[in-house]
Write a protein that holds these residues in place. Sequence first.
Motif, PDB file in Angstrom:
ATOM      1  N   GLY A  28       0.643  -1.251   0.078  1.00  0.00           N
ATOM      2  CA  GLY A  28       0.141  -0.059   0.127  1.00  0.00           C
ATOM      3  C   GLY A  28       0.911   1.365  -0.101  1.00  0.00           C
ATOM      4  N   LYS A  29       1.916   1.244  -0.319  1.00  0.00           N
ATOM      5  CA  LYS A  29       2.873   2.369  -0.226  1.00  0.00           C
ATOM      6  C   LYS A  29       3.815   2.098  -1.542  1.00  0.00           C
ATOM      7  CE  LYS A  29       2.184   3.722   3.993  1.00  0.00           C
ATOM      8  NZ  LYS A  29       1.461   4.862   4.454  1.00  0.00           N
ATOM      9  N   VAL A  30       4.237   3.548  -1.826  1.00  0.00           N
ATOM     10  CA  VAL A  30       5.250   3.750  -3.154  1.00  0.00           C
ATOM     11  C   VAL A  30       6.497   4.137  -2.522  1.00  0.00           C
ATOM     12  CG1 VAL A  30       5.518   5.072  -5.184  1.00  0.00           C
ATOM     13  CG2 VAL A  30       3.320   4.502  -4.450  1.00  0.00           C
ATOM     14  N   LEU A  31       7.503   3.229  -3.077  1.00  0.00           N
ATOM     15  CA  LEU A  31       8.805   3.643  -2.722  1.00  0.00           C
ATOM     16  C   LEU A  31       9.726   4.067  -3.959  1.00  0.00           C
ATOM     17  CD1 LEU A  31      11.636   3.247  -0.904  1.00  0.00           C
ATOM     18  CD2 LEU A  31      11.902   1.278  -2.016  1.00  0.00           C
ATOM     19  N   ALA A  32      10.178   5.377  -4.018  1.00  0.00           N
ATOM     20  CA  ALA A  32      10.726   5.781  -5.062  1.00  0.00           C
ATOM     21  C   ALA A  32      12.039   5.469  -4.909  1.00  0.00           C
ATOM     22  CB  ALA A  32      10.530   7.138  -5.244  1.00  0.00           C
ATOM     23  N   LEU A  33      12.716   4.776  -5.985  1.00  0.00           N
ATOM     24  CA  LEU A  33      14.288   4.493  -6.058  1.00  0.00           C
ATOM     25  C   LEU A  33      14.945   5.387  -6.998  1.00  0.00           C
ATOM     26  CD1 LEU A  33      16.363   2.451  -4.809  1.00  0.00           C
ATOM     27  CD2 LEU A  33      15.627   1.107  -6.753  1.00  0.00           C
ATOM     28  N   ILE A  34      15.789   6.250  -6.676  1.00  0.00           N
ATOM     29  CA  ILE A  34      16.128   7.208  -7.603  1.00  0.00           C
ATOM     30  C   ILE A  34      17.653   7.231  -7.468  1.00  0.00           C
ATOM     31  CG2 ILE A  34      14.351   8.886  -7.389  1.00  0.00           C
ATOM     32  CD1 ILE A  34      16.200  10.759  -5.734  1.00  0.00           C
ATOM     33  N   GLY A  35      18.491   7.409  -8.653  1.00  0.00           N
ATOM     34  CA  GLY A  35      19.950   7.432  -8.799  1.00  0.00           C
ATOM     35  C   GLY A  35      20.268   7.609 -10.139  1.00  0.00           C
ATOM     36  N   GLU A  36      21.488   8.031 -10.432  1.00  0.00           N
ATOM     37  CA  GLU A  36      22.065   8.293 -11.692  1.00  0.00           C
ATOM     38  C   GLU A  36      22.094   7.030 -12.427  1.00  0.00           C
ATOM     39  OE1 GLU A  36      24.528  11.827 -12.337  1.00  0.00           O
ATOM     40  OE2 GLU A  36      25.638  10.888 -10.808  1.00  0.00           O
ATOM     41  N   ASN A  37      22.263   7.390 -13.703  1.00  0.00           N
ATOM     42  CA  ASN A  37      22.637   6.109 -14.709  1.00  0.00           C
ATOM     43  C   ASN A  37      23.795   5.456 -14.236  1.00  0.00           C
ATOM     44  OD1 ASN A  37      20.469   6.328 -16.207  1.00  0.00           O
ATOM     45  ND2 ASN A  37      21.511   7.848 -17.717  1.00  0.00           N
ATOM     46  N   GLY A  38      23.990   4.143 -13.874  1.00  0.00           N
ATOM     47  CA  GLY A  38      24.961   3.526 -13.382  1.00  0.00           C
ATOM     48  C   GLY A  38      25.140   3.271 -11.919  1.00  0.00           C
ATOM     49  N   ALA A  39      24.162   3.898 -11.201  1.00  0.00           N
ATOM     50  CA  ALA A  39      24.006   3.864  -9.496  1.00  0.00           C
ATOM     51  C   ALA A  39      23.978   2.443  -9.322  1.00  0.00           C
ATOM     52  CB  ALA A  39      23.187   4.866  -9.327  1.00  0.00           C
ATOM     53  N   GLY A  40      23.385   1.403 -10.106  1.00  0.00           N
ATOM     54  CA  GLY A  40      23.076   0.217  -9.792  1.00  0.00           C
ATOM     55  C   GLY A  40      21.544  -0.164  -9.469  1.00  0.00           C
ATOM     56  N   LYS A  41      20.734   0.691  -9.973  1.00  0.00           N
ATOM     57  CA  LYS A  41      19.440   0.560  -9.914  1.00  0.00           C
ATOM     58  C   LYS A  41      18.933  -0.724 -10.717  1.00  0.00           C
ATOM     59  CE  LYS A  41      18.635   4.501 -11.753  1.00  0.00           C
ATOM     60  NZ  LYS A  41      17.935   5.613 -12.353  1.00  0.00           N
ATOM     61  N   SER A  42      19.511  -0.835 -12.092  1.00  0.00           N
ATOM     62  CA  SER A  42      18.940  -1.917 -13.119  1.00  0.00           C
ATOM     63  C   SER A  42      19.569  -3.377 -12.401  1.00  0.00           C
ATOM     64  CB  SER A  42      19.547  -1.711 -14.340  1.00  0.00           C
ATOM     65  OG  SER A  42      19.386  -0.457 -14.659  1.00  0.00           O
ATOM     66  N   THR A  43      20.774  -3.173 -11.995  1.00  0.00           N
ATOM     67  CA  THR A  43      21.185  -4.699 -11.346  1.00  0.00           C
ATOM     68  C   THR A  43      20.369  -5.009 -10.095  1.00  0.00           C
ATOM     69  OG1 THR A  43      23.632  -3.590 -11.892  1.00  0.00           O
ATOM     70  CG2 THR A  43      23.267  -5.602 -10.260  1.00  0.00           C
ATOM     71  N   LEU A  44      20.116  -3.929  -9.183  1.00  0.00           N
ATOM     72  CA  LEU A  44      19.220  -4.415  -8.184  1.00  0.00           C
ATOM     73  C   LEU A  44      17.871  -4.933  -8.667  1.00  0.00           C
ATOM     74  CD1 LEU A  44      19.262  -4.249  -4.841  1.00  0.00           C
ATOM     75  CD2 LEU A  44      18.047  -1.952  -5.283  1.00  0.00           C
ATOM     76  N   MET A  45      17.350  -4.507  -9.593  1.00  0.00           N
ATOM     77  CA  MET A  45      16.059  -5.132 -10.044  1.00  0.00           C
ATOM     78  C   MET A  45      16.082  -6.287 -10.805  1.00  0.00           C
ATOM     79  SD  MET A  45      14.023  -2.891  -8.823  1.00  0.00           S
ATOM     80  CE  MET A  45      14.845  -2.355  -7.478  1.00  0.00           C
ATOM     81  N   ASN A  46      17.279  -6.236 -11.437  1.00  0.00           N
ATOM     82  CA  ASN A  46      17.543  -7.844 -11.981  1.00  0.00           C
ATOM     83  C   ASN A  46      17.620  -8.794 -10.917  1.00  0.00           C
ATOM     84  OD1 ASN A  46      17.190  -6.987 -14.669  1.00  0.00           O
ATOM     85  ND2 ASN A  46      19.600  -6.504 -14.973  1.00  0.00           N
ATOM     86  N   VAL A  47      18.305  -8.599  -9.902  1.00  0.00           N
ATOM     87  CA  VAL A  47      18.412  -9.429  -8.658  1.00  0.00           C
ATOM     88  C   VAL A  47      17.047  -9.739  -8.294  1.00  0.00           C
ATOM     89  CG1 VAL A  47      19.188  -9.401  -6.277  1.00  0.00           C
ATOM     90  CG2 VAL A  47      20.777  -8.807  -8.152  1.00  0.00           C
ATOM     91  N   LEU A  48      16.214  -8.663  -8.260  1.00  0.00           N
ATOM     92  CA  LEU A  48      14.607  -8.765  -7.547  1.00  0.00           C
ATOM     93  C   LEU A  48      14.162  -9.708  -8.630  1.00  0.00           C
ATOM     94  CD1 LEU A  48      13.011  -7.976  -5.220  1.00  0.00           C
ATOM     95  CD2 LEU A  48      12.514  -5.793  -6.433  1.00  0.00           C
ATOM     96  N   SER A  49      14.405  -9.536  -9.644  1.00  0.00           N
ATOM     97  CA  SER A  49      13.586 -10.525 -10.634  1.00  0.00           C
ATOM     98  C   SER A  49      14.052 -11.643 -11.111  1.00  0.00           C
ATOM     99  CB  SER A  49      12.959  -9.536 -12.175  1.00  0.00           C
ATOM    100  OG  SER A  49      14.233  -9.293 -12.573  1.00  0.00           O
TER     101      SER A  49
END
Lengths: 426, 501
Positions: free
Chosen positions: B28-49
């Motif tokens: 029921g909440k929205v978490l925004a994950l922000i960061g520059e390109n190359g900050a590791g967001k995509s890697t984290l999401m690939n781990v999650l998925s």
Amino acid sequence: MTAAVESYEVTGRKSKILSRSQIRKARISGIALFLMAAVIMLVFVPAVSGVSTFGISTVTDFIQLSPISVPSAGSLWILAGVLAFLGTSQFMRGFQTKTTIFLGIGFFVFVLAMMVWASSGQQFSLVSMLTATVARSTPIALGALSGILCERSGVVNIGIEGMLLGGAFTGVVMGSLLGGWIGLVAATLTGGILALLLAVLSVNFRVDQIIIGVVINILVLGLTSFLTSQLLLKNPSLNDAPIFPSIKIPVLGDIPIIGPMFFNQTVIVYGMFLLVGLTTFFLFRTRWGLRTRSVGENPKAADSLGISVAKVRYLAVVYGGMVGGFAGAWFTLGTVGRFDEGMTGGRGFIGLAAMIFGGWNPIGAFLASLVFGFSDSLQQKFAVLETPIPTEFLAMAPYLVTIIVVAGLVGRARPPAADGQPFEKQ
Amino acid sequence: MDLELRGIRKEFPGVLANDDVSLVARSGKVLALIGENGAGKSTLMNVLSGLYRPDAGEILLDGVPQNFHDPGAAIAAGIGMVHQHFMLVQIFSVADNVVLGVEPTTVGGVMDRKRARAEVREISQRYGLAVDPDAIIEELPVGIQQRVEIIKILLRGAKVIVFDEPTAVLTPQEVEEFFGIVAELKSNGAAIIFITHKLKEALAIADDITVLRSGKVVGHADPATATPEELASLMVGRDIDLSVDKAPAKPGATVLELSEVTVTDDYGRKLLDSVSMTVAGGEIVGIAGIQGNGQTELVQAITGLLPVETGKVLFQGRDVTKLNPRKLHQAGIAHVPEDRNHMGMVGSFSLSENLILDSYYSDQFSKGLQLNRGAIQESALALVQAYDVRPPNIDNTGDALSGGNAQKMIVAREFSRDVPLVICAQPTRGIDVGSIEYIHEQIVLKRDEGKAILIVSTELDEIFSLADRILVMFDGEIVAERLTSETTPTEIGLFMAGNRS
């Protein structure tokens, strides 16, 4: 939803306004129609005399229809008139989006005129030519089907020619040893094994698929030529397989014209009908088909949904290869019962053209291969009727038709989006 | 369902992509994950998925540790991803796309399309996602395609929904609708992770913000109190000034003048409808408008990429309407194209080759048939350093650069020429905050040298912070012209939606 409405309006407008390229195309097709009329009037008419007779039933038919005779010169004038009329209307207001269809009709009329010209003063057996059309389109349709199965899953298969040739070879050898049915199975398996090579190299090793196809073609051509000279020439008994007889289907086979065309053929031709129908059903109505097509369009999407791209491609490619091998049996077990070097004569490549012309759809490809089969059997008939055209030129007909179709009429056919692209998991 | 990541670590050869990353997304909440390109967001999401296995750390759903071997396992556990580039089969119907992989069938694998349609309808009604199950994907607008992606993961029972840059491809109106959908999902109890680098959107929609930098969590922020400047500074690791500092413009002589320029497509539709405008030296003119209203064609008409049907393009008083792109380039027009990957550079070429794409034939870089390698390398090194392209290795291929650095390389190539007119289409689309700041500075610098600058952007914020004068395009026409100092974003927004001045 406003955006959807807007795009609808845009497409609505497209159909009304002709683009420059459409106008140019209309002009060219108008000129082509006039040219054909001119050829009929200036070349065909002076060469004919008497009547042209068309046989529409064979001696063995249950219902005998008497041959149709038409005055040669008179009917040529009428056909030329039709072409000139089509050409004029094309220039006056154009057929707009139907230009291609009318050009096709024009070609058909021209072919009729050629038949009247060739059979002037003789009898031309229409029904046997049409029966040969269906038979001769069989390997082309099956080759196209083989290509469709592979490409719908995203693997380009230009090794169809090799699969045909391989199937023809093992078909004749196994057929000579163990009978036609075993030969047919062996031919099918040969295609499957060659396709397995394509699958391993393209899916696992991501080798360029065009190169694999070329390699398969050269490999099979070389191997079968070698084995022919080393094995078959020394053991003629290995190159003497039984030929599948034509099987007449009761009642349906007695329908005039249609009967001999579709219901008095060999098991290989019936197998082609069955495969075209089944594959259409598999591709568009089953879970397997949906997954295969999704892998050929957007393998990443399929992968993200837990579908194994590799598994789907293996299955489709091997299935396609088996269809190709089965088609190869037509050349030996379905017609002459013996193998000759390079006897497939590029039918696999014509099958590729039929696949494109048919829009990567089995039924479309079947209809397209009828066009090629028709030109093939027409040239044979003309050779028998001893027209002034040299037989070498006549033999070019199927290939000429291929070039015309691929270059001129295809245009908008759209291949699967991921066709030929290797898939690499992240 | 609550999701918790604890101490996730993922290392690639030479790169520590995620280092002890922990975060919590609550039902029921929205978490925004922000960061520059190359900050590791995509890697984290690939781990999650389930695409990557973490080297260390745990994924917990409602407190239960999970172990995802593949994407299928993550989907089954209730994690759904809406990728930035939609994972849709363009020629399939909506229903076929939604059920792909979980197809309802009757006997022997035959598709039950009736049930597939019913399932789509049921979900679209429950969550208010109006979509026709029989529509073909490629005929749908991007916003609707996104809904199909959402229906797809809802059908698979997703309780944790990850949106990767969901607004990057949407029009402002579609963004509003998207926020509505997110609110609906929230009220149905989904935990939502919203990956973005649009700070204003993160502030508008999130209940909590987590900031990633160089693979580490560097901070959390409360959207109720945080400011865009604070977030940007956290992302970049130094103070960031989002507003552009510039003195009032001193427009000089007219450099570019269009008079009644009309461009039509193959079907006779007007892409540009009698467009007249001027750009003077020493000013920045911004073209605002929703994407697809003729901005692309305007730039292409000026740069010679599209033939002008009627009307004239004058450059420094000379008629250049019929010149080809190279002639226009030589006449003194620099062009940063809107699509950097397809028009701005050749991905498989090295940086030094990309930097001479427009001038390889000049005496400086070639002698006869031979390229002058030495001069090319020397010039490339100088440019890469002057324009802060990172990493500054001129033998790397263009593909290896991040979006921001690729754009800086293109800016380096175009801005290093001393020419009177610079055209920048979407100069900062999809690039990181640090690069945006840098490119904006360069643009203002060019203006202060007295050059004429034409900016096209779909980001209204960017237009307002850069332009001295704003022109609004709608349906191929210029519908309004305002001095930036005398207008407001609200007024311009109305013109963008089609209101006339």
